[in-house]
Write a protein that holds these residues in place. Structure first.
Motif, PDB file in Angstrom:
ATOM      1  N   GLN A  85       0.833  -1.190   0.000  1.00 47.01           N
ATOM      2  CA  GLN A  85       0.000   0.000   0.000  1.00 47.01           C
ATOM      3  C   GLN A  85       0.873   1.248   0.000  1.00 47.01           C
ATOM      4  N   LYS A  86       0.512   2.215  -0.822  1.00 45.64           N
ATOM      5  CA  LYS A  86       1.238   3.471  -0.830  1.00 45.64           C
ATOM      6  C   LYS A  86       0.897   4.256   0.429  1.00 45.64           C
ATOM      7  N   VAL A  87       1.918   4.655   1.181  1.00 47.63           N
ATOM      8  CA  VAL A  87       1.683   5.357   2.446  1.00 47.63           C
ATOM      9  C   VAL A  87       2.091   6.824   2.381  1.00 47.63           C
ATOM     10  N   ALA A  88       2.926   7.186   1.397  1.00 49.95           N
ATOM     11  CA  ALA A  88       3.359   8.586   1.347  1.00 49.95           C
ATOM     12  C   ALA A  88       4.015   8.893   0.007  1.00 49.95           C
ATOM     13  N   THR A  89       3.934  10.169  -0.393  1.00 51.43           N
ATOM     14  CA  THR A  89       4.743  10.698  -1.487  1.00 51.43           C
ATOM     15  C   THR A  89       5.875  11.489  -0.862  1.00 51.43           C
ATOM     16  N   LEU A  90       7.095  11.058  -1.080  1.00 55.13           N
ATOM     17  CA  LEU A  90       8.255  11.674  -0.438  1.00 55.13           C
ATOM     18  C   LEU A  90       8.801  12.856  -1.239  1.00 55.13           C
ATOM     19  N   ALA A  91       8.611  12.833  -2.543  1.00 52.84           N
ATOM     20  CA  ALA A  91       9.075  13.944  -3.398  1.00 52.84           C
ATOM     21  C   ALA A  91       8.341  13.878  -4.721  1.00 52.84           C
ATOM     22  N   ASN A  92       8.071  15.052  -5.311  1.00 55.35           N
ATOM     23  CA  ASN A  92       7.438  15.137  -6.622  1.00 55.35           C
ATOM     24  C   ASN A  92       7.849  16.469  -7.236  1.00 55.35           C
ATOM     25  N   GLU A  93       8.973  16.458  -7.951  1.00 56.00           N
ATOM     26  CA  GLU A  93       9.559  17.713  -8.427  1.00 56.00           C
ATOM     27  C   GLU A  93      10.594  17.447  -9.504  1.00 56.00           C
ATOM     28  N   MET A  94      11.139  18.513 -10.075  1.00 55.12           N
ATOM     29  CA  MET A  94      12.237  18.396 -11.026  1.00 55.12           C
ATOM     30  C   MET A  94      13.550  18.252 -10.263  1.00 55.12           C
ATOM     31  N   LEU A  95      14.390  17.353 -10.743  1.00 57.12           N
ATOM     32  CA  LEU A  95      15.720  17.172 -10.163  1.00 57.12           C
ATOM     33  C   LEU A  95      16.745  17.498 -11.237  1.00 57.12           C
ATOM     34  N   MET A  96      17.645  18.457 -10.938  1.00 58.14           N
ATOM     35  CA  MET A  96      18.605  18.909 -11.926  1.00 58.14           C
ATOM     36  C   MET A  96      19.786  17.944 -12.029  1.00 58.14           C
ATOM     37  N   GLU A  97      20.388  17.933 -13.195  1.00 56.54           N
ATOM     38  CA  GLU A  97      21.540  17.076 -13.471  1.00 56.54           C
ATOM     39  C   GLU A  97      22.652  17.271 -12.442  1.00 56.54           C
ATOM     40  N   GLY A  98      23.118  16.191 -11.856  1.00 53.07           N
ATOM     41  CA  GLY A  98      24.252  16.211 -10.947  1.00 53.07           C
ATOM     42  C   GLY A  98      23.951  16.684  -9.547  1.00 53.07           C
ATOM     43  N   VAL A  99      22.707  17.109  -9.284  1.00 49.07           N
ATOM     44  CA  VAL A  99      22.343  17.590  -7.946  1.00 49.07           C
ATOM     45  C   VAL A  99      22.023  16.407  -7.042  1.00 49.07           C
ATOM     46  N   ASN A 100      22.545  16.453  -5.824  1.00 50.27           N
ATOM     47  CA  ASN A 100      22.311  15.382  -4.854  1.00 50.27           C
ATOM     48  C   ASN A 100      21.072  15.722  -4.021  1.00 50.27           C
ATOM     49  N   MET A 101      19.999  14.956  -4.216  1.00 49.45           N
ATOM     50  CA  MET A 101      18.792  15.147  -3.413  1.00 49.45           C
ATOM     51  C   MET A 101      18.853  14.199  -2.218  1.00 49.45           C
ATOM     52  N   VAL A 102      18.687  14.748  -1.011  1.00 45.60           N
ATOM     53  CA  VAL A 102      18.678  13.943   0.210  1.00 45.60           C
ATOM     54  C   VAL A 102      17.282  14.028   0.821  1.00 45.60           C
ATOM     55  N   ILE A 103      16.609  12.893   0.917  1.00 42.73           N
ATOM     56  CA  ILE A 103      15.247  12.843   1.458  1.00 42.73           C
ATOM     57  C   ILE A 103      15.282  12.224   2.844  1.00 42.73           C
ATOM     58  N   ASN A 104      14.813  12.958   3.837  1.00 46.82           N
ATOM     59  CA  ASN A 104      14.594  12.407   5.175  1.00 46.82           C
ATOM     60  C   ASN A 104      13.216  11.752   5.157  1.00 46.82           C
ATOM     61  N   VAL A 105      13.189  10.430   5.207  1.00 49.09           N
ATOM     62  CA  VAL A 105      11.940   9.707   4.957  1.00 49.09           C
ATOM     63  C   VAL A 105      10.864  10.065   5.967  1.00 49.09           C
ATOM     64  N   LYS A 106      11.189  10.067   7.258  1.00 50.37           N
ATOM     65  CA  LYS A 106      10.180  10.360   8.275  1.00 50.37           C
ATOM     66  C   LYS A 106       9.627  11.770   8.127  1.00 50.37           C
ATOM     67  N   ASP A 107      10.502  12.748   7.902  1.00 48.65           N
ATOM     68  CA  ASP A 107      10.053  14.136   7.780  1.00 48.65           C
ATOM     69  C   ASP A 107       9.236  14.350   6.511  1.00 48.65           C
ATOM     70  N   SER A 108       9.609  13.674   5.441  1.00 45.74           N
ATOM     71  CA  SER A 108       8.943  13.882   4.151  1.00 45.74           C
ATOM     72  C   SER A 108       7.616  13.146   4.056  1.00 45.74           C
ATOM     73  N   ALA A 109       7.433  12.119   4.874  1.00 44.90           N
ATOM     74  CA  ALA A 109       6.227  11.299   4.757  1.00 44.90           C
ATOM     75  C   ALA A 109       4.974  12.018   5.234  1.00 44.90           C
ATOM     76  N   ASN A 110       5.112  12.949   6.212  1.00 44.05           N
ATOM     77  CA  ASN A 110       3.962  13.681   6.759  1.00 44.05           C
ATOM     78  C   ASN A 110       2.888  12.747   7.296  1.00 44.05           C
ATOM     79  N   THR A 111       3.309  11.593   7.800  1.00 42.89           N
ATOM     80  CA  THR A 111       2.400  10.641   8.425  1.00 42.89           C
ATOM     81  C   THR A 111       3.200   9.756   9.361  1.00 42.89           C
ATOM     82  N   ARG A 112       2.531   9.159  10.332  1.00 43.63           N
ATOM     83  CA  ARG A 112       3.228   8.286  11.264  1.00 43.63           C
ATOM     84  C   ARG A 112       3.648   7.004  10.567  1.00 43.63           C
TER      85      ARG A 112
END
Length: 548
Positions: free
Chosen positions: A497-524
């Motif tokens: 089951q899908k529980v969260a969308t962690l990111a939905n955006e443009m990512l530029m070439e060579g840029v390092n995206m760091v996602i904090n899963v708990k903070d980005s989930a916006n749910t317990r």
């Protein structure tokens, strides 16, 4: 703490509360293992032991190859004597002198060419050869071959020549493209084995990929009665409630899965079933034919014929085994071809494997001892003509122990089948085979290739990089893309089951995206394993992670 009684009803503590912090480090995989629901095991189908391995529907959607090719591995257990299977007619005097009492005489030849022959017990394969559906790869083995049944079997399964490895090449392949394999069993299995249980070939780094059922009779009873565990009323806010739901869902999945296998078996028509030999291998191939024609969708099958450890009385024993083998393979392809609803035979490639060959010289007990290289045989219309591949070992240049030297690395055979038949990306093939020698392995010419067929599995080239990291009870996903792209990162729980969308955006070439899963989930998020999915313009990616 929360307790459950034998009826799985949840009880609260003396204050009426459920302590959700109890057992925060609970691991679902360990939980199932402790309950005996995961590990080696089997169910029964047509009175034959059968064990299975499978990924999740999510992973299939992400990673399944677009072709419909099927691979059947035939394990000749015990070490098949290749010299009495494919007879070196071109050097018959040397062969006969090395085997004065167990040689195959010319009167018992089925000539395949001027240089090679099969013994008459394999006569059922004469028409297969004549129809252009058989190839033989000479001298398959590896340097410093182990003469141990156990070690040799492990090496052929795990492809690791340097050290003991308890994973298999197919297990590593499944483990990489199906990261949520353990958590969400799918409606149809990618691999299935009959006649042996829990082969190392299918064991991955995180799971053994064999689904265990402790009591096949109970499983069949569930199928007949269509009885499932009720998930209503399970309090997921309680740690034990979460465990209880997971256990019931996993058990229900077991019932669903067995029902799918049985349904595929029952809906396939019987054609030449009655002409299969009533022996172990014949029964195994009969089941496989019905599952394939019943539309099960499995990609890899493994069957086993034992008894090839012919230290004594080899002539009679080996002939009986070769008769069983040739009867089963020949009938199998007739059976597939008889069902004209689809080109089943053209979609199925069969290959042999054995832990080693036998010594070139006979021993003093009318048999042969453990040896090195042996031929690998392939069958199926996809071969586009019969013939021989590779160089036959030099019979006049034996090692000190009386063995021949291999001329084809067995991993090259595996790599060819994975790349050119199953259409697996070359980089993933190398990782699955633990290719540390600067590979990749060059493909053998077996008559087929993947031109025009592609896989959805990302290659090693200019692909997106995604690495989970852990720090201070936090889980991070580090993503770098080689080119600018839109990126959609979703998180799934253990039941898909899908529980969260962690990111939905443009990512530029060579840029390092760091996602904090708990903070980005916006749910317990509960403690335990999850799977994240990354969708981009150029492909989809996924991997399992742990939330602590």
């Amino acid at each position: 703490m929360c307790e459950t009684n034998h009826n799985h009803n949840i009880k609260l503590d003396k204050n009426g509360n459920c302590n959700t912090d109890e057992h925060k480090t609970w691991n679902r995989r360990s939980f199932l293992q402790a309950l005996g629901l995961v590990g080696g095991g089997s169910m029964m189908l047509a009175n034959t032991p059968l064990s299975v391995s499978r990924p999740s529907p999510l992973s299939i959607a992400l990673s399944q190859s677009t072709n419909e090719n099927i691979l059947v591995l035939v394990r000749l257990q015990g070490g098949n004597d290749g010299f009495n299977t494919i007879i070196p007619v071109y050097d018959y005097d040397v062969y006969a002198n090395a085997r004065p009492l167990i040689r195959i005489p010319p009167s018992e030849f089925i000539n395949l060419s001027d240089d090679y022959a099969m013994p008459k017990p394999m006569n059922k394969l004469e028409s297969v050869w004549g129809e252009g559906q058989m190839k033989v790869v000479h001298g398959v083995g590896y340097e410093n071959s182990s003469l141990s049944h156990f070690k040799g079997s492990d090496i052929y399964a795990n492809t690791n020549l340097q050290e003991d490895d308890r994973t298999g090449f197919m297990g590593r392949y499944f483990g990489e493209i199906y990261p949520d394999y353990f958590f969400n069993p799918p409606p149809s299995p990618p691999s299935l084995q009959i006649g042996s249980i829990g082969n190392l070939i299918f064991k991955g780094p995180e799971s053994d990929y064999s689904f265990a059922v402790s009591d096949p009779r109970r499983l069949l009873q569930i199928i007949e009665n269509e009885t499932f565990y009720n998930l209503d009323g399970v309090d997921e806010n309680c740690t034990y409630g979460e465990k209880l739901r997971f256990l019931r869902e996993a058990t229900n999945t077991t019932f669903d899965y067995a029902e799918v296998i049985s349904a595929a078996y029952e809906r396939s028509p019987e054609y030449t079933d009655s002409s299969y030999q009533d022996d172990s291998l014949g029964r195994q191939f009969r089941i496989i034919s019905r599952l394939i024609r019943g539309g099960l969708g499995t990609k890899v099958y493994l069957v086993t014929l034992g008894g090839f450890d012919t230290h004594n009385n080899q002539i009679q024993r080996h002939q009986q085994l070769l008769t069983s083998f040739s009867e089963a393979v020949s009938t199998f392809y007739k059976d597939l071809a008889a069902d004209q609803s689809e080109d089943w035979a053209g979609r199925v490639l069969t290959m042999t494997m054995s832990e080693f060959g036998r010594r070139f010289r006979e021993n003093g007990s009318l048999g042969t001892d453990h040896g090195t290289a042996a031929p690998t045989m392939f069958f199926g219309p996809a071969l586009n003509g019969s013939g021989f591949v590779g160089e036959h070992p030099d019979l006049n240049n034996l090692t000190r122990g009386g063995n021949v030297t291999n001329t084809v690395d067995f991993r090259q055979v595996y790599a060819t089948v994975m790349k050119d038949w199953l259409c697996v990306d070359e980089g993933l093939v190398g990782r699955s085979l633990l290719d540390t020698d600067g590979g990749p392995f060059e493909s053998l010419d077996l008559g087929f290739n993947c031109s025009g067929t592609t896989s959805n599995i990302p290659s090693d080239g200019e692909s997106l990089s995604h690495i989970p990291t852990y720090s201070d009870s936090q889980t991070f996903i580090n993503i770098v893309t080689p080119q600018t792209t839109h990126i959609d990162v979703s998180l799934y729980n253990i039941v898909g089951q899908k529980v969260a969308t962690l990111a939905n955006e443009m990512l530029m070439e060579g840029v390092n995206m760091v996602i904090n899963v708990k903070d980005s989930a916006n749910t317990r998020l509960s403690t335990g394993p999850y799977v994240y999915q990354i969708k981009t313009n150029n492909g989809d990616y996924s991997k399992s992670i742990i939330i602590s």
